[in-house]
Scaffold this motif. Structure first.
Motif, PDB file in Angstrom:
ATOM      1  N   GLN A 235       0.852  -1.176   0.000  1.00 11.79           N
ATOM      2  CA  GLN A 235       0.000   0.000   0.000  1.00 11.79           C
ATOM      3  C   GLN A 235       0.892   1.232   0.000  1.00 11.79           C
ATOM      4  N   HIS A 236       1.086   1.811  -1.165  1.00  8.39           N
ATOM      5  CA  HIS A 236       1.916   3.002  -1.283  1.00  8.39           C
ATOM      6  C   HIS A 236       1.401   3.812  -2.465  1.00  8.39           C
ATOM      7  N   PRO A 237       1.298   5.127  -2.320  1.00  4.77           N
ATOM      8  CA  PRO A 237       0.740   5.938  -3.413  1.00  4.77           C
ATOM      9  C   PRO A 237       1.565   5.907  -4.690  1.00  4.77           C
ATOM     10  N   ASN A 238       2.834   5.439  -4.627  1.00  5.81           N
ATOM     11  CA  ASN A 238       3.675   5.376  -5.812  1.00  5.81           C
ATOM     12  C   ASN A 238       3.853   3.956  -6.344  1.00  5.81           C
ATOM     13  N   ILE A 239       3.060   3.012  -5.861  1.00  6.52           N
ATOM     14  CA  ILE A 239       3.131   1.636  -6.328  1.00  6.52           C
ATOM     15  C   ILE A 239       1.762   1.231  -6.866  1.00  6.52           C
ATOM     16  N   THR A 240       1.748   0.609  -8.034  1.00  4.67           N
ATOM     17  CA  THR A 240       0.487   0.142  -8.605  1.00  4.67           C
ATOM     18  C   THR A 240      -0.258  -0.716  -7.588  1.00  4.67           C
ATOM     19  N   ASN A 241      -1.466  -0.315  -7.283  1.00  2.00           N
ATOM     20  CA  ASN A 241      -2.242  -0.987  -6.248  1.00  2.00           C
ATOM     21  C   ASN A 241      -2.978  -2.196  -6.812  1.00  2.00           C
ATOM     22  N   VAL A 242      -2.835  -3.339  -6.141  1.00  3.91           N
ATOM     23  CA  VAL A 242      -3.617  -4.524  -6.498  1.00  3.91           C
ATOM     24  C   VAL A 242      -4.978  -4.400  -5.824  1.00  3.91           C
ATOM     25  N   ILE A 243      -6.010  -4.289  -6.625  1.00  2.00           N
ATOM     26  CA  ILE A 243      -7.350  -4.058  -6.088  1.00  2.00           C
ATOM     27  C   ILE A 243      -7.977  -5.350  -5.598  1.00  2.00           C
TER      28      ILE A 243
ATOM     29  N   VAL B  24      11.571   2.487  -3.640  1.00  2.00           N
ATOM     30  CA  VAL B  24      12.480   1.398  -3.277  1.00  2.00           C
ATOM     31  C   VAL B  24      12.737   1.416  -1.774  1.00  2.00           C
ATOM     32  N   CYS B  25      12.798   2.596  -1.204  1.00  2.41           N
ATOM     33  CA  CYS B  25      12.979   2.729   0.244  1.00  2.41           C
ATOM     34  C   CYS B  25      11.813   2.076   0.991  1.00  2.41           C
ATOM     35  N   TYR B  26      10.598   2.253   0.484  1.00  2.00           N
ATOM     36  CA  TYR B  26       9.425   1.636   1.092  1.00  2.00           C
ATOM     37  C   TYR B  26       9.510   0.111   1.007  1.00  2.00           C
ATOM     38  N   LEU B  27       9.916  -0.407  -0.151  1.00  2.00           N
ATOM     39  CA  LEU B  27      10.059  -1.858  -0.302  1.00  2.00           C
ATOM     40  C   LEU B  27      11.078  -2.402   0.700  1.00  2.00           C
ATOM     41  N   HIS B  28      12.190  -1.714   0.836  1.00  2.00           N
ATOM     42  CA  HIS B  28      13.222  -2.165   1.771  1.00  2.00           C
ATOM     43  C   HIS B  28      12.736  -2.116   3.210  1.00  2.00           C
ATOM     44  N   SER B  29      11.869  -1.156   3.523  1.00  2.00           N
ATOM     45  CA  SER B  29      11.331  -1.076   4.885  1.00  2.00           C
ATOM     46  C   SER B  29      10.462  -2.287   5.205  1.00  2.00           C
ATOM     47  N   LYS B  30       9.950  -2.951   4.164  1.00  2.00           N
ATOM     48  CA  LYS B  30       9.145  -4.162   4.330  1.00  2.00           C
ATOM     49  C   LYS B  30       9.970  -5.421   4.070  1.00  2.00           C
ATOM     50  N   ASN B  31      11.300  -5.241   4.039  1.00  2.00           N
ATOM     51  CA  ASN B  31      12.238  -6.349   3.799  1.00  2.00           C
ATOM     52  C   ASN B  31      11.992  -7.031   2.461  1.00  2.00           C
TER      53      ASN B  31
ATOM     54  N   ASN C  59       2.076  12.685 -15.637  1.00  2.00           N
ATOM     55  CA  ASN C  59       2.500  14.041 -15.283  1.00  2.00           C
ATOM     56  C   ASN C  59       3.622  13.964 -14.244  1.00  2.00           C
ATOM     57  N   ASP C  60       3.388  14.432 -13.027  1.00  2.00           N
ATOM     58  CA  ASP C  60       4.447  14.444 -12.023  1.00  2.00           C
ATOM     59  C   ASP C  60       4.425  13.218 -11.115  1.00  2.00           C
ATOM     60  N   LEU C  61       3.440  12.356 -11.273  1.00  2.00           N
ATOM     61  CA  LEU C  61       3.306  11.197 -10.398  1.00  2.00           C
ATOM     62  C   LEU C  61       3.985   9.979 -11.018  1.00  2.00           C
ATOM     63  N   VAL C  62       4.912   9.373 -10.269  1.00  2.00           N
ATOM     64  CA  VAL C  62       5.637   8.185 -10.724  1.00  2.00           C
ATOM     65  C   VAL C  62       5.076   6.963 -10.016  1.00  2.00           C
ATOM     66  N   LYS C  63       4.892   5.866 -10.777  1.00  2.00           N
ATOM     67  CA  LYS C  63       4.377   4.618 -10.211  1.00  2.00           C
ATOM     68  C   LYS C  63       5.302   3.466 -10.582  1.00  2.00           C
ATOM     69  N   LEU C  64       5.552   2.579  -9.620  1.00  2.00           N
ATOM     70  CA  LEU C  64       6.200   1.312  -9.915  1.00  2.00           C
ATOM     71  C   LEU C  64       5.127   0.377 -10.454  1.00  2.00           C
ATOM     72  N   VAL C  65       5.261  -0.021 -11.720  1.00  2.00           N
ATOM     73  CA  VAL C  65       4.245  -0.880 -12.329  1.00  2.00           C
ATOM     74  C   VAL C  65       4.691  -2.341 -12.391  1.00  2.00           C
ATOM     75  N   ASP C  66       5.990  -2.587 -12.311  1.00  2.00           N
ATOM     76  CA  ASP C  66       6.480  -3.971 -12.312  1.00  2.00           C
ATOM     77  C   ASP C  66       6.592  -4.468 -10.880  1.00  2.00           C
ATOM     78  N   ILE C  67       5.481  -4.995 -10.361  1.00  2.00           N
ATOM     79  CA  ILE C  67       5.511  -5.567  -9.008  1.00  2.00           C
ATOM     80  C   ILE C  67       5.747  -7.073  -9.053  1.00  2.00           C
ATOM     81  N   GLN C  68       5.609  -7.657 -10.233  1.00  2.00           N
ATOM     82  CA  GLN C  68       5.839  -9.098 -10.354  1.00  2.00           C
ATOM     83  C   GLN C  68       7.257  -9.489  -9.973  1.00  2.00           C
ATOM     84  N   SER C  69       8.223  -8.681 -10.416  1.00  2.00           N
ATOM     85  CA  SER C  69       9.630  -9.035 -10.212  1.00  2.00           C
ATOM     86  C   SER C  69      10.037  -9.037  -8.739  1.00  2.00           C
TER      87      SER C  69
END
Length: 516
Positions: free
Chosen positions: A168-176, A217-224, A239-249
């Motif tokens: 759950q992060h505003p910059n990571i593609t959310n799985v609904i 990436v900092c958020y991912l590392h905080s979750k190990n 626009n100015d919002l960046v999202k990580l879309v490759d969550i599979q890897s």
């Protein structure tokens, strides 16, 4: 104790399921002409004054999507999603309601009962057999991406990890939500409608893009969690919002491809199974280089690129041209993994922009200063509205990230006080509103942040109720539990105050208007 009996069934027009946020001028004029009086957050036992109700009804704020009426009627007849024969799918009508989950869960239902296929979309970084398509939810009209994955051991592991981690992060593609449809898993993800980040983005955007990537990436590392396959194409920008879309890897490991090979850390050329934070940090450094200076390695296929990286490892030096960011890049791209900068330290570097949202945070404090408490039930109901408005989420994302000093995806009292030491009383009140001791996540922050006068108009309250209610016009406890699985016990306790495990429209309206 209030009762929750439904009103008599009457002939009603089908609701116009489209939302439009009014512009600021209209909203300001509306505020001047109406009287808004805060009310305490109590349950069904009282009804808003008629004058206040009339004031709410006068505001114009409605669902607005050109395809929404069609979306209500459209259903695909095939129980499975056949990527080869999408054109042959036919439509049908269906009585099913929304399946959206605030916490991703697996639901065994036919995909075609809830979603309509809009177009196919090839997923270049998918490591699981299947494909990705653009779909529209039949009730809300919202667009999403759907990964159609064959039911294999690898897919089952991937799904289990998604459910376990609940990113759950505003910059990571959310799985609904995740649908299990016969021999397939269908992972429904939000559609940011962005474009891939490319080499040589405009100079005024480069630092902001890079900062958001580091925060992700900092958020991912905080979750190990180690991503292990970061590259420019793993992110999209709207626009100015960046999202990580490759969550599979994050969960499915693979050998370097032509796309991500040039981001592999030198130590990993000896052993590709090394997955450490330092591997991700090197990749972030290469992303920074390619984003700002252009591609570093000249080879185009994975095997040749790995050979070039091996030469870097042997020479123990990565040659960087003299530039204004050379010193910044070298902090990430040190040959010795242990000497690379941590991402928390990198975010403090003067190269990255500093964003402060003091004015917006002040508005949040003012909006909530007269409220006594927002109950769990009210929080969940309000989120039904918030999740229809991406504009609201994006607006407050920057405020949230500014407050999240340690980048763990939550904000604490101490973090807020460190930035705003003169607002201790108001900050304590914010946490008390939600009965929180020390930390709140992004959804909880949205509950106290959004301008409720824009969301909770009479027309919108009626529309959202109809969207989630049963045919008999009741909003069931079980519906909310399905949406907010992590808050099941609290919701059951909240509904214990009522005679039934459901609420009618009158109660629904009162709970929400009490937040104004």
């Amino acid at each position: 104790m209030g009762t929750c009996q439904g009103t008599k069934k009457t002939q009603q027009k089908k609701p116009n399921l489209e939302i439009q946020i009014p512009n600021n001028d209209n909203l300001e004029n509306s505020r001047k002409s109406q009287n808004y009086q805060p009310k305490s957050a109590i349950v069904e036992k009282k009804t808003p004054a008629s004058s206040q109700r009339q004031s709410l009804r006068s505001q114009q704020f409605q669902f607005n999507s050109a395809s929404s009426d069609q979306a209500l009627k459209s259903r695909f007849s095939t129980p499975m999603v056949d990527l080869k024969n999408l054109e042959q799918d036919q439509v049908r009508t269906c009585k099913h309601k929304t399946t959206f989950k605030m916490n991703a869960t697996v639901k065994k239902v036919a995909f075609s009962k809830f979603y309509s296929v809009q177009q196919t979309k090839k997923n270049s970084f998918s490591k699981i057999p299947g494909g990705s398509i653009l779909v529209q939810h039949n009730m809300t009209g919202k667009l999403h991406y759907a990964d159609i994955l064959e039911n294999t051991k690898v897919t089952k592991f991937y799904v289990d990890e998604l459910l376990r981690c609940q990113l759950q992060h505003p910059n990571i593609t959310n799985v609904i939500e995740i649908l299990e449809d016969k021999s397939q898993y269908i992972v429904i993800k939000e559609c940011a409608q962005g474009v891939p980040i490319s080499y040589l983005e405009s100079p005024e955007k480069q630092a902001s893009i890079l900062k958001q990537i580091i925060e992700i990436v900092c958020y991912l590392h905080s979750k190990n969690l180690i991503h292990g396959a970061l590259w420019l194409g793993a992110f999209e920008r709207n626009n100015d919002l960046v999202k990580l879309v490759d969550i599979q890897s994050i969960f499915i490991r693979h050998e370097p491809t032509n796309h991500d090979a040039e981001y592999v850390a030198p130590e990993c050329t000896l052993d590709s199974t090394i997955y450490t934070k330092e591997r991700d940090i090197w990749a972030v450094g290469m992303i920074a280089h390619n984003l700002i200076c252009g591609r570093y390695f000249k080879a185009t296929n994975a095997q040749d690129i790995i050979k070039e990286i091996e030469q870097v490892r042997i020479k123990k030096h990565l040659h960087l041209d003299n530039s204004q960011i050379k010193e910044f890049l070298e902090k990430f791209l040190h040959i010795t993994p242990e000497k690379r900068i941590t991402l928390q330290e990198a975010l403090k570097d003067q190269f990255l922009p500093k964003t402060y949202e003091m004015e917006e945070f002040d508005q949040i404090l003012k909006r909530n200063q007269k409220l006594q408490k927002i109950s769990v039930l009210q929080q969940c109901l309000l989120l039904l509205f918030i999740n229809q408005f991406e504009e609201q989420k994006i607006k407050y994302q920057k405020v949230f990230q500014n407050l999240d000093v340690d980048y763990d995806g939550k904000i604490s009292k101490n973090e807020c006080l460190a930035l705003y030491p003169d607002k201790e009383e108001q900050i304590n009140s914010l946490f008390n509103l939600l009965s929180l001791k020390d930390k709140m996540d992004f959804q909880e922050f949205l509950v106290i942040s959004v301008d409720r006068t824009q969301l909770l108009t009479s027309q919108n309250i009626e529309t959202i109720f109809n969207l989630y209610a049963t045919v008999k016009k009741f909003l069931l406890l079980q519906t909310l539990v399905n949406l907010y699985k992590s808050r099941e016990n609290e919701l059951q306790e909240a509904f214990s105050e009522y005679d039934h495990a459901h609420i009618n429209f009158k109660t629904f309206e009162t709970l929400l208007t009490d937040l104004l």
